[in-house]
Design an enzyme around this catalytic site. Sequence first.
Site, short mmCIF file in Angstrom:
data_model
loop_
_atom_site.label_atom_id
_atom_site.label_comp_id
_atom_site.label_asym_id
_atom_site.label_seq_id
_atom_site.Cartn_x
_atom_site.Cartn_y
_atom_site.Cartn_z
N ARG A 226 24.12 -21.31 -12.33
CA ARG A 226 24.58 -21.23 -13.43
C ARG A 226 24.80 -22.72 -13.86
NH1 ARG A 226 26.70 -15.79 -12.55
NH2 ARG A 226 28.39 -16.53 -11.27
N SER A 265 20.52 -4.79 -21.70
CA SER A 265 20.45 -3.52 -22.18
C SER A 265 21.58 -2.55 -22.01
CB SER A 265 19.05 -2.79 -21.53
OG SER A 265 19.48 -2.86 -20.13
N ALA A 292 15.33 -5.84 -22.61
CA ALA A 292 14.73 -7.04 -22.47
C ALA A 292 13.17 -7.30 -23.06
CB ALA A 292 15.00 -7.77 -21.35
N ASP A 312 16.94 -13.39 -15.81
CA ASP A 312 17.57 -12.96 -14.53
C ASP A 312 17.75 -11.48 -14.55
OD1 ASP A 312 19.07 -12.99 -12.16
OD2 ASP A 312 21.05 -13.25 -13.12
N CYS A 352 15.70 -11.42 -7.80
CA CYS A 352 16.61 -11.14 -6.78
C CYS A 352 15.93 -10.01 -5.99
CB CYS A 352 17.96 -10.56 -7.57
SG CYS A 352 17.98 -9.22 -8.52
N1 SAH Z 1 22.60 -13.19 -15.13
C1 SAH Z 1 23.54 -12.39 -14.96
C2 SAH Z 1 23.41 -11.34 -14.02
C3 SAH Z 1 22.15 -10.31 -14.23
S1 SAH Z 1 21.90 -9.04 -13.31
C4 SAH Z 1 24.93 -13.37 -14.37
O1 SAH Z 1 24.73 -14.54 -14.10
O2 SAH Z 1 26.02 -12.60 -13.98
C5 SAH Z 1 20.59 -8.04 -14.35
C6 SAH Z 1 21.14 -7.43 -15.65
O3 SAH Z 1 19.91 -7.09 -16.31
C7 SAH Z 1 22.22 -6.28 -15.50
O4 SAH Z 1 23.11 -6.66 -16.22
C8 SAH Z 1 21.37 -5.12 -16.21
O5 SAH Z 1 22.24 -4.45 -17.01
C9 SAH Z 1 20.07 -5.92 -17.08
N2 SAH Z 1 19.08 -5.18 -17.23
C10 SAH Z 1 18.27 -4.32 -16.55
N3 SAH Z 1 17.28 -3.75 -16.97
C11 SAH Z 1 17.43 -4.33 -18.20
C12 SAH Z 1 16.28 -4.44 -19.54
N4 SAH Z 1 15.38 -3.45 -19.47
N5 SAH Z 1 16.82 -4.96 -20.70
C13 SAH Z 1 17.72 -5.78 -20.70
N6 SAH Z 1 18.61 -5.96 -19.66
C14 SAH Z 1 18.47 -5.38 -18.58
#
Ligand code: SAH
Length: 408
Positions: A226, A265, A292, A312, A352
């Site tokens: 970050r 989402s 997303a 991410d 990840c």
């Molecule tokens: N960048 C964040 C961590 C992201 S974890 C940080 O630094 O804290 C991944 C995220 O993707 C989760 O919050 C999950 O809710 C979201 N996610 C999962 N599938 C998704 C989708 N299809 N569209 C949007 N978000 C999604």
Amino acid sequence: MPDGPDSDPGTGLPTATVVLKPKRARPFFGRHPWVLDSAVLRLDGEPAEGDVVDLATHDGSFVARGLWNPASRIRVRLYAFDAATQLDAAFWRTRLEAAVGLRRTLGLDDRTGGCRLVNSEGDSLSGLIVDRYGEHLAVQVTAAALVPRLEMISDILESLLAPRGILLRGADRGLAKLEGLHLPDRVIRGTPPAGPIFVSERGLRFGVDLAEGQKTGYYLDQRDNRQAAAAYARGRRVLDMFCYSGGFAVSCAAGGARSVLAVDSSAKATTLAKANADLNGAANVTVETSDAFEKLDALSAAGERFGMVILDPPKFARSRASLDDALRAYHRINRVAVDLLEPGGILVTCSCSGSVPRDDFLQMLAGVAQRSGRPIQLLECRGAAPDHPVSASCLEGEYLKCVIARVA
Ligand code: SAH
């Protein structure tokens, strides 16, 4: 899975010997901690789940010492590689002290922040995760054999760290199933926090939902990424896709981004992100609850442009078998992200998925460069923050990839 009270960890002496098939000992001489059922020739003795067992070659030589888990594909998790070491309470204390000591060395023992204190194999404590958020600890157990040792581990953590409370958080569902673990979330020591805990990260503050948040409440592994991303944010319009609680979004706003659009989402996630943006006075962060894939396509169709796009996503590959599908999904979102970037824009793209090798992830970016006709310059190829150490003997622990690139 023992469902009785957490029992005495015992003497730490082995009750049985797990004998390996011929030619299967090599990884364990190399200190790999997972003995899969497919490597086991036979069992000499009748260990109960969680018992200490010795690992031996087919011709009887000692290899290592670990804990028995008949319900898991990982039949034995290894913790010691010499016959003199007993897996008794003093042993676990020494390992936990070493893990906590490393974070002190890293300068991460500030009680106002968040930090991973124990990172499973990376701290030679396979199956145990301990995160500290302020005065509270969140413990995740991914090895059934550690369940009967939870009381002992909690005693040691209390004496080392004097936390206000210790919470047990259920493991990732997939992992729990593989291990035959059914551990409900509960407070194992002290008192739970009254509401969200606030942790500081480089002067910013983030609310962490210890009881219901994702992971143990926050993505500590992305802490340094970050910061790295924020260093490129000045003056740019930023898209933080898969924002969870807004860690990247708020960091980029603080780094001087012109504006930030943060998308997830999950409504719970975007509520947290909005609260964190407000908490840090980041008025130029807009938070949206959307899928997303759909949002990326919609932004592209609308001809929107960003100076920086952060991706991410959650784990796309649960196993090697789904690697190709995962790489296609990474390609798809990265391709659209590149289309959204203005010339000279910054792409921060993460994976990840432990089963997606770093090289394959970089090759995926080469494919995106080819298809989009936009050269991609890799500026930083990063991993998880150093409080998430990886054992050189167990590279399966190296799951996080975070690439910062410039797109021409
Ligand atoms: N960048 C964040 C961590 C992201 S974890 C940080 O630094 O804290 C991944 C995220 O993707 C989760 O919050 C999950 O809710 C979201 N996610 C999962 N599938 C998704 C989708 N299809 N569209 C949007 N978000 C999604």
